[in-house]
Write an enzyme that holds these catalytic residues in place. Structure first.
Site, PDB file in Angstrom:
ATOM      1  N   PRO A   2       0.826  -1.221   0.000  1.00  0.00           N
ATOM      2  CA  PRO A   2       0.000   0.000   0.000  1.00  0.00           C
ATOM      3  C   PRO A   2       0.851   1.258   0.000  1.00  0.00           C
ATOM      4  CG  PRO A   2      -0.162  -1.170   2.100  1.00  0.00           C
ATOM      5  CD  PRO A   2       0.559  -2.068   1.151  1.00  0.00           C
ATOM      6  N   GLU A   3       0.385   2.268  -0.742  1.00  0.00           N
ATOM      7  CA  GLU A   3       1.116   3.527  -0.865  1.00  0.00           C
ATOM      8  C   GLU A   3       0.232   4.654  -0.317  1.00  0.00           C
ATOM      9  OE1 GLU A   3       2.809   3.795  -4.865  1.00  0.00           O
ATOM     10  OE2 GLU A   3       2.858   1.618  -5.003  1.00  0.00           O
ATOM     11  N   LYS A  58       3.905   6.223   4.185  1.00  0.00           N
ATOM     12  CA  LYS A  58       3.100   4.999   4.154  1.00  0.00           C
ATOM     13  C   LYS A  58       2.806   4.491   5.563  1.00  0.00           C
ATOM     14  CE  LYS A  58       5.589   3.715  -0.054  1.00  0.00           C
ATOM     15  NZ  LYS A  58       6.574   2.760  -0.613  1.00  0.00           N
ATOM     16  N   ARG A 261      13.807  -2.945 -10.327  1.00  0.00           N
ATOM     17  CA  ARG A 261      12.443  -2.570  -9.944  1.00  0.00           C
ATOM     18  C   ARG A 261      11.543  -2.778 -11.136  1.00  0.00           C
ATOM     19  NH1 ARG A 261      12.381   1.215  -5.722  1.00  0.00           N
ATOM     20  NH2 ARG A 261      10.160   0.783  -5.703  1.00  0.00           N
TER      21      ARG A 261
END
Ligand SMILES: [Zn+2]
Length: 271
Positions: A2-3, A58, A261
């Site tokens: 989650p961001e 976050k 990434r």
């Protein structure tokens, strides 16, 4: 993981439900999710009123009443999520930590890499001191965005997801923001001109606010009958859409892994 939009969405829903309420009991299934023993956690937390629920990057901060004003600092990391409801409503999953508020409880689920730390206000402050600015804060401008990003030269995606540069943006929203701005995530920050920074800033505002409006991308409901949480999932433009058509040009969304990434983008719409 989650961001910003997911955590801010949680914060709003939590503030409505538990701000001002007393923690009646606690249950700790996994002591490793805490930084203190389950016994000490219960001794400090039980009977305390939740003064407020705040978000920083976050993290969520549950500020508790009392002269020592302890804070519970939550980071869900990968796989963590929250559920608020009764024993009958709660999902059939292992709950690492539960905070009881009478009939309903706040359940911390999938808290393996994530944590819920009991801290003094000063400790919490110190732990969060190195975080970069919040992109949705009123004082945050395109000039400030360029200034903080240019402190760390490198690939745009790497810089956007660096929490010491900016708060709350991770793998998903960095890709979404780059797409909205028409910039490749692999661009070097040093190669961006003024119009690029303005486009990036506008994209950041638009994407984060839209994601928040639609309840972010968490798949699990926060309460029984929750139809808001996760509403942004179907609106993602590039993230996890490799091979699917670009919503702007129709060409296939590409995936690459620069600097380890994973990154999704449209080779036609972004440059
Ligand atoms: Zn496209």
């Amino acid at each position: 993981m989650p961001e910003l939009p997911e955590m801010e969405h949680y914060r709003r829903m939590l503030a409505e439900r538990i701000a001002g309420r007393v923690i009646a009991d606690t249950e700790v299934e996994r002591e490793k999710s805490l930084n203190v023993s389950a016994a000490l956690f219960d001794a400090v937390v039980r009977g305390r009123r939740v003064r407020s629920v705040e978000r920083r990057a976050k993290h969520l901060l549950f500020r508790l009443d009392g002269t020592d004003a302890p804070v519970l600092v939550l980071h869900l990391m990968l796989g963590g999520w929250l559920f608020y409801g009764t024993q009958a409503e709660r999902p059939d999953r292992t709950v690492q930590v539960r905070l009881g508020f009478g009939e309903a409880s706040l359940h911390f689920i999938g808290l393996r890499l994530g944590y819920l730390h009991l801290m003094s206000a000063a400790e919490a402050e110190a732990g969060l001191a190195k975080l970069g600015p919040e992109p949705l804060d009123a004082y945050f401008t395109p000039e400030r965005l360029a200034a903080v990003c240019l402190r760390k030269r490198g690939m745009l995606k790497t810089v956007l997801t660096d929490q010491s540069v900016l708060s709350g943006i991770g793998n998903c929203y960095s890709d979404e923001i780059c797409f909205e701005a028409g910039l490749l995530p692999t661009r070097r920050t040093g190669s961006l001109a003024d119009p690029d920074w303005r486009a990036l800033y506008a994209a950041m505002q638009a994407v984060l606010r839209e994601a928040l409006q639609y309840g972010g991308y968490m798949e699990q409901p926060f309460f029984a009958g929750d139809r808001i949480t996760g509403g942004y999932n179907g609106r993602l433009r590039v993230y996890d859409r490799a091979g699917e058509p670009c919503r702007r040009c129709g060409g296939p969304i590409a995936r690459s892994e620069p600097a380890g990434r994973k990154s999704f983008y449209c080779p036609r719409c972004q440059r």
